[in-house]
Design a protein around this motif. Structure first.
Motif, PDB file in Angstrom:
ATOM      1  N   UNK A  81       0.726  -1.035   0.029  1.00 26.99           N
ATOM      2  CA  UNK A  81       0.005  -0.033  -0.026  1.00 26.99           C
ATOM      3  C   UNK A  81       0.924   1.380   0.049  1.00 26.99           C
ATOM      4  N   UNK A  82       0.681   2.140  -0.776  1.00 23.74           N
ATOM      5  CA  UNK A  82       1.330   3.213  -0.867  1.00 23.74           C
ATOM      6  C   UNK A  82       0.566   4.603  -0.562  1.00 23.74           C
ATOM      7  N   UNK A  83       1.157   5.715   0.161  1.00 26.14           N
ATOM      8  CA  UNK A  83       0.710   7.157   0.224  1.00 26.14           C
ATOM      9  C   UNK A  83      -0.890   7.019   0.573  1.00 26.14           C
ATOM     10  N   UNK A  84      -1.365   8.231   0.713  1.00 30.15           N
ATOM     11  CA  UNK A  84      -2.681   8.587   0.993  1.00 30.15           C
ATOM     12  C   UNK A  84      -3.535   8.523  -0.139  1.00 30.15           C
ATOM     13  N   UNK A  85      -2.915   8.653  -1.557  1.00 28.05           N
ATOM     14  CA  UNK A  85      -3.705   8.559  -2.588  1.00 28.05           C
ATOM     15  C   UNK A  85      -3.911   7.114  -3.111  1.00 28.05           C
TER      16      UNK A  85
END
Length: 179
Positions: free
Chosen positions: A53-57
């Motif tokens: 999972x990456x960043x809030x985007x």
């Protein structure tokens, strides 16, 4: 409730791009019941046992397919953390090596450890009132330099609740960095 203040993280941490590598530890151990006990010769694992999972985007967890595309801001550090999926932390993940083969795309990953941090934790006597405890934070950090592709390798161990190594593993993935 804790009486000691919890300091704000450094500006380097708050501006970092975060990538969480999620290891399905129990499936990994059921597929490889006798993994390598040698960190220099880890058990190689295929796709499908590590998710990220990456960043809030990013609102979804993506299955690795050996050609992962990561949207990043060039020049802004990336922090990679590895964790396991487990109810009571039967096995924890400890990443002991991370490499990238294309230095024109990504700087060499470096291990960063921050010790003795105060972190919020549930208070057993009153769960709705936060408490705190001391913990160490660790992650691998590197900086994207230019859009492109690099082959990354993660060496990690699964460790049981007694801090005994259950096995050493290696995962390779092609990463395309785009801005």
């Amino acid at each position: 409730m804790t009486s000691e203040p919890i300091p704000s993280p450094s500006s380097a941490v708050t501006t970092a791009q975060n990538v969480l590598l999620i290891v399905d530890a129990e499936s990994l151990l059921s597929r490889y019941p006798t993994p390598s006990q040698d960190p220099a010769n880890p058990t190689e694992i295929p796709d499908g046992l590590i998710f990220f999972s990456t960043s809030s985007k990013s609102k979804k967890i993506v299955t690795n397919d050996s050609a992962t595309k990561v949207i990043v801001e060039m020049g802004r550090d990336i922090h990679f953390r590895a964790r396991s999926v487990s109810l009571i932390a039967e096995h924890s993940v400890v990443a002991y090596r991370m490499t990238a083969d294309n230095s024109s795309v990504l700087t060499a990953p470096q291990l960063e450890v921050h010790t003795g941090l105060t972190v919020p934790a549930p208070n057993p006597e009153s769960p709705s009132v936060p408490g705190s405890r001391k913990a160490d934070d660790h992650f691998w950090t590197c900086t994207p330099k230019a859009p492109g592709t690099t082959q990354c390798e993660l060496g990690f161990m699964l460790v049981n609740q007694q801090c005994e190594v259950a096995g050493y593993f290696q995962w390779q993935v092609g990463v395309e960095l785009t801005s």
